[in-house]
Design a protein around this motif. Sequence first.
Motif, PDB file in Angstrom:
ATOM      1  N   GLY A   1       0.816  -1.214   0.000  1.00  0.00           N
ATOM      2  CA  GLY A   1       0.000   0.000   0.000  1.00  0.00           C
ATOM      3  C   GLY A   1       0.844   1.256   0.000  1.00  0.00           C
ATOM      4  O   GLY A   1       0.514   2.246  -0.671  1.00  0.00           O
ATOM      5  N   SER A   2       1.966   1.220   0.755  1.00  0.00           N
ATOM      6  CA  SER A   2       2.838   2.402   0.830  1.00  0.00           C
ATOM      7  C   SER A   2       3.445   2.723  -0.531  1.00  0.00           C
ATOM      8  O   SER A   2       3.588   3.900  -0.903  1.00  0.00           O
ATOM      9  CB  SER A   2       3.957   2.154   1.851  1.00  0.00           C
ATOM     10  N   ILE A   3       3.814   1.712  -1.275  1.00  0.00           N
ATOM     11  CA  ILE A   3       4.427   1.925  -2.598  1.00  0.00           C
ATOM     12  C   ILE A   3       3.422   2.555  -3.555  1.00  0.00           C
ATOM     13  O   ILE A   3       3.735   3.514  -4.267  1.00  0.00           O
ATOM     14  CB  ILE A   3       4.961   0.587  -3.155  1.00  0.00           C
ATOM     15  N   VAL A   4       2.191   2.039  -3.569  1.00  0.00           N
ATOM     16  CA  VAL A   4       1.165   2.602  -4.458  1.00  0.00           C
ATOM     17  C   VAL A   4       0.796   4.015  -4.010  1.00  0.00           C
ATOM     18  O   VAL A   4       0.635   4.931  -4.829  1.00  0.00           O
ATOM     19  CB  VAL A   4      -0.076   1.683  -4.496  1.00  0.00           C
ATOM     20  N   SER A   5       0.683   4.221  -2.683  1.00  0.00           N
ATOM     21  CA  SER A   5       0.328   5.548  -2.152  1.00  0.00           C
ATOM     22  C   SER A   5       1.394   6.589  -2.469  1.00  0.00           C
ATOM     23  O   SER A   5       1.090   7.787  -2.572  1.00  0.00           O
ATOM     24  CB  SER A   5       0.134   5.473  -0.629  1.00  0.00           C
ATOM     25  N   ALA A   6       2.647   6.128  -2.626  1.00  0.00           N
ATOM     26  CA  ALA A   6       3.740   7.061  -2.944  1.00  0.00           C
ATOM     27  C   ALA A   6       3.753   7.440  -4.421  1.00  0.00           C
ATOM     28  O   ALA A   6       4.671   8.138  -4.872  1.00  0.00           O
ATOM     29  CB  ALA A   6       5.079   6.436  -2.551  1.00  0.00           C
ATOM     30  N   GLY A   7       2.755   6.981  -5.172  1.00  0.00           N
ATOM     31  CA  GLY A   7       2.670   7.328  -6.593  1.00  0.00           C
ATOM     32  C   GLY A   7       3.647   6.566  -7.457  1.00  0.00           C
ATOM     33  O   GLY A   7       4.119   7.079  -8.491  1.00  0.00           O
ATOM     34  N   ALA A   8       3.942   5.330  -7.070  1.00  0.00           N
ATOM     35  CA  ALA A   8       4.972   4.570  -7.781  1.00  0.00           C
ATOM     36  C   ALA A   8       4.515   4.038  -9.130  1.00  0.00           C
ATOM     37  O   ALA A   8       5.354   3.821 -10.021  1.00  0.00           O
ATOM     38  CB  ALA A   8       5.433   3.392  -6.908  1.00  0.00           C
ATOM     39  N   VAL A   9       3.217   3.817  -9.314  1.00  0.00           N
ATOM     40  CA  VAL A   9       2.764   3.100 -10.512  1.00  0.00           C
ATOM     41  C   VAL A   9       3.170   3.805 -11.811  1.00  0.00           C
ATOM     42  O   VAL A   9       3.700   3.149 -12.729  1.00  0.00           O
ATOM     43  CB  VAL A   9       1.252   2.831 -10.460  1.00  0.00           C
ATOM     44  N   PRO A  10       2.975   5.129 -11.959  1.00  0.00           N
ATOM     45  CA  PRO A  10       3.419   5.769 -13.216  1.00  0.00           C
ATOM     46  C   PRO A  10       4.915   5.586 -13.469  1.00  0.00           C
ATOM     47  O   PRO A  10       5.345   5.363 -14.611  1.00  0.00           O
ATOM     48  CB  PRO A  10       3.070   7.246 -13.004  1.00  0.00           C
ATOM     49  N   GLY A  11       5.729   5.648 -12.394  1.00  0.00           N
ATOM     50  CA  GLY A  11       7.168   5.442 -12.557  1.00  0.00           C
ATOM     51  C   GLY A  11       7.494   4.017 -12.970  1.00  0.00           C
ATOM     52  O   GLY A  11       8.383   3.780 -13.796  1.00  0.00           O
ATOM     53  N   ILE A  12       6.775   3.058 -12.398  1.00  0.00           N
ATOM     54  CA  ILE A  12       6.997   1.654 -12.760  1.00  0.00           C
ATOM     55  C   ILE A  12       6.624   1.431 -14.224  1.00  0.00           C
ATOM     56  O   ILE A  12       7.319   0.721 -14.962  1.00  0.00           O
ATOM     57  CB  ILE A  12       6.181   0.726 -11.832  1.00  0.00           C
ATOM     58  N   VAL A  13       5.532   2.057 -14.657  1.00  0.00           N
ATOM     59  CA  VAL A  13       5.106   1.942 -16.060  1.00  0.00           C
ATOM     60  C   VAL A  13       6.156   2.564 -16.979  1.00  0.00           C
ATOM     61  O   VAL A  13       6.455   2.030 -18.055  1.00  0.00           O
ATOM     62  CB  VAL A  13       3.728   2.602 -16.263  1.00  0.00           C
ATOM     63  N   HIS A  14       6.744   3.680 -16.533  1.00  0.00           N
ATOM     64  CA  HIS A  14       7.805   4.323 -17.324  1.00  0.00           C
ATOM     65  C   HIS A  14       8.981   3.361 -17.501  1.00  0.00           C
ATOM     66  O   HIS A  14       9.527   3.214 -18.615  1.00  0.00           O
ATOM     67  CB  HIS A  14       8.265   5.607 -16.621  1.00  0.00           C
ATOM     68  N   VAL A  15       9.401   2.697 -16.418  1.00  0.00           N
ATOM     69  CA  VAL A  15      10.496   1.726 -16.498  1.00  0.00           C
ATOM     70  C   VAL A  15      10.113   0.571 -17.420  1.00  0.00           C
ATOM     71  O   VAL A  15      10.927   0.090 -18.218  1.00  0.00           O
ATOM     72  CB  VAL A  15      10.866   1.198 -15.094  1.00  0.00           C
ATOM     73  N   LEU A  16       8.866   0.143 -17.319  1.00  0.00           N
ATOM     74  CA  LEU A  16       8.371  -0.964 -18.141  1.00  0.00           C
ATOM     75  C   LEU A  16       8.449  -0.623 -19.628  1.00  0.00           C
ATOM     76  O   LEU A  16       8.685  -1.497 -20.471  1.00  0.00           O
ATOM     77  CB  LEU A  16       6.928  -1.272 -17.738  1.00  0.00           C
ATOM     78  N   LYS A  17       8.304   0.653 -19.958  1.00  0.00           N
ATOM     79  CA  LYS A  17       8.357   1.089 -21.359  1.00  0.00           C
ATOM     80  C   LYS A  17       9.781   1.382 -21.822  1.00  0.00           C
ATOM     81  O   LYS A  17      10.170   1.031 -22.940  1.00  0.00           O
ATOM     82  CB  LYS A  17       7.516   2.358 -21.541  1.00  0.00           C
ATOM     83  N   LYS A  18      10.574   2.047 -20.964  1.00  0.00           N
ATOM     84  CA  LYS A  18      11.837   2.637 -21.421  1.00  0.00           C
ATOM     85  C   LYS A  18      13.089   2.012 -20.820  1.00  0.00           C
ATOM     86  O   LYS A  18      14.204   2.305 -21.276  1.00  0.00           O
ATOM     87  CB  LYS A  18      11.862   4.145 -21.084  1.00  0.00           C
ATOM     88  N   GLY A  19      12.962   1.199 -19.795  1.00  0.00           N
ATOM     89  CA  GLY A  19      14.134   0.704 -19.079  1.00  0.00           C
ATOM     90  C   GLY A  19      14.884  -0.382 -19.827  1.00  0.00           C
ATOM     91  O   GLY A  19      14.483  -0.836 -20.901  1.00  0.00           O
TER      92      GLY A  19
END
Length: 664
Positions: free
Chosen positions: A434-452
């Motif tokens: 919950g803490s990870i999602v609440s910290a707004g991590a999902v857009p960053g994870i999606v960015h890594v999923l696309k560009k990393g």
Amino acid sequence: MEEEKGGGVVVQSLIETVNEIASISDYRCAVKKQYCNLARRLKLLTPMLEEIRDSKDSIIPQQTLKALVSLKQALDSAKDLLKFGSEGSKIYMALEREQIMNKYHEVTAKMEHALSGISYDSLGISDEVKEQVELVLAQFRRAKGRVDATDVELYEDLLSLYNKPDDSATDLAVLRRLSEKLQLRGIADLTQESLALHEMVAATGGDPGESIEKMSMLLKKIKDFVQTENPNLDAPAREKNLPPCGSGQAFVDGSHKTPVIPDDFRCPISLELIKDPVIVSTGQTYERSCIEKWLQAGHDTCPKTQQKLTSSVLTPNYVLRSLIAQWCEANGIEPPKRPSSSGSNKTVSTCSPAERAKIEILLHKLTSGSLEDQRSAAGEIRLLAKRNADNRVAIAEAGAIPLLVGLLSTPDSHTQEHAITALLNLSICEDNKGSIVSAGAVPGIVHVLKKGSMEARENAAATLFSLSVVDENKVTIGSLGAIPPLVTLLSEGTQRGKKDAATALFNLCIYQGNKGKAVRAGVVPTLMRLLTEPGAGMVDEALAILAILASHPEGKATIGAAEAVPVLVEVIRNGSPRNRENAAAVLVHLCSGDQKHLVEAQEHRVMGPLVDLAQNGTDRGKRKAQQLLERISRFVEQQQQAQAQTEAHIQQLQPSSLANSGDS
């Protein structure tokens, strides 16, 4: 006419019961000889029953019909006895062999009495078959009073342990003999025995009584011995079905190989590793939180078997919990924590002040402007989060999660890899999800999923899988654009990347709103390619996802348009048990209200494989095969009726046509 119909129904039910008995195998060692003999004799009745069914003189005399009904009751008793002999507790059968054998002799006497009451002359069966039945009857008469010698050593060994206090020393030679003679040599054997004992607990309404509790403790002693004798004991290779353990359940650090969770250690609802196993009244084991949500939603049936629950009591499965903990330790996975008995379930770290100070120094480096400091600190946090549960809690408590989320957008690929993998390892702790999602991590994870980098993309997919275990996170992740890049990774990733993407997509698509997103992202053509690609090794995952998507209108239409029917029929014909089940499930959805797919399935000769699946498949596979067979049967019947009506209409028109031609 009623007599004829009633006789046919009874005979057909007799044939079906004997076929069910023939499918039972692998009897427990304590009863193997007697039960194999019983099953063999019962299978010899098939020719007689088939001759009665196929006889031209189909009217069975009333007295003979009563005798056949009596035979059906005896066969049902035999089937129940043999099923328990195949699936029941090995320890119970060895300890209570006298009681078990009394039941065996009761069934033998019933069969002998039922067969003696049939007038074979009135049935018109051949002399050869009559001689065979008389031979079976003679064998039942001889077996009726026979008492075979018991394994005295096995019984005395069990009894000596059964009556010992739990904390007393046990002779290792005794445990070794029990492990060998009861064939409890590996995790799969021990788990199956645990489930058998707990099915007996469930049958008592959750009150096991002293005897079953003692048997559970006895099993624990054998299990501890087996684990001590072979500390590297691992679960046997099994069919991989979705979702596999996934990086969200194991620590990830480059070369780490993810183990496959044994099927018996997965919750049937979440398909996750069970942390707090509990048994419901049908004998099935579930994750406590999952079954509690199911019951709170107003359901009163067992999710796996669809049987009505006679009670809402949840009985802890302590033996299975212990086996799961042993398996986790053997595979380098954090063992599930026992549920807290206090009011709060919040996990608290027990890290020392020195360890906390080290974490604080690393966080200070994360906030510095130095790229090298950020990279090294993120790498160290990644390793600390991998090491143990206390570190994961302490790192989160210190405020690392928002800082790591900020590094997901860094242009430095190594720092980005460290950050995403650290978040993955932190997400293993339930409180951190919950803490990870609440910290707004999902857009960053999606960015890594696309560009990393490929490694970063793989770990991003694994992180999404781990976070999506929480139901509300499935909605959030799906709404923030994670599904299209997951489909891309599924299509073009490495083998591990494809597996990670598949586990994440499977979990996300459990939520109905994400199914359409996945279909529109092009997942179906990718799955169909993985199904047919030689050596892809993704058949299990592809079919599991297709089975979920087929329940959605867009999914059904897209799968149908992808020429899936021939591929599905081939899997039903030659696939593994779980894959045959999922292929049949997809086909059920495709053929629902669509005669085109029914016709296509028939053209590819699906009937034979379906009949085999209905008899020999998994429980769910049998149900799906039966549904398809019924639909095909109804469709064929409708076609025949339509053809008959057309022919009748043509015949009616012919005389008038001839008359008109004569007048001219």
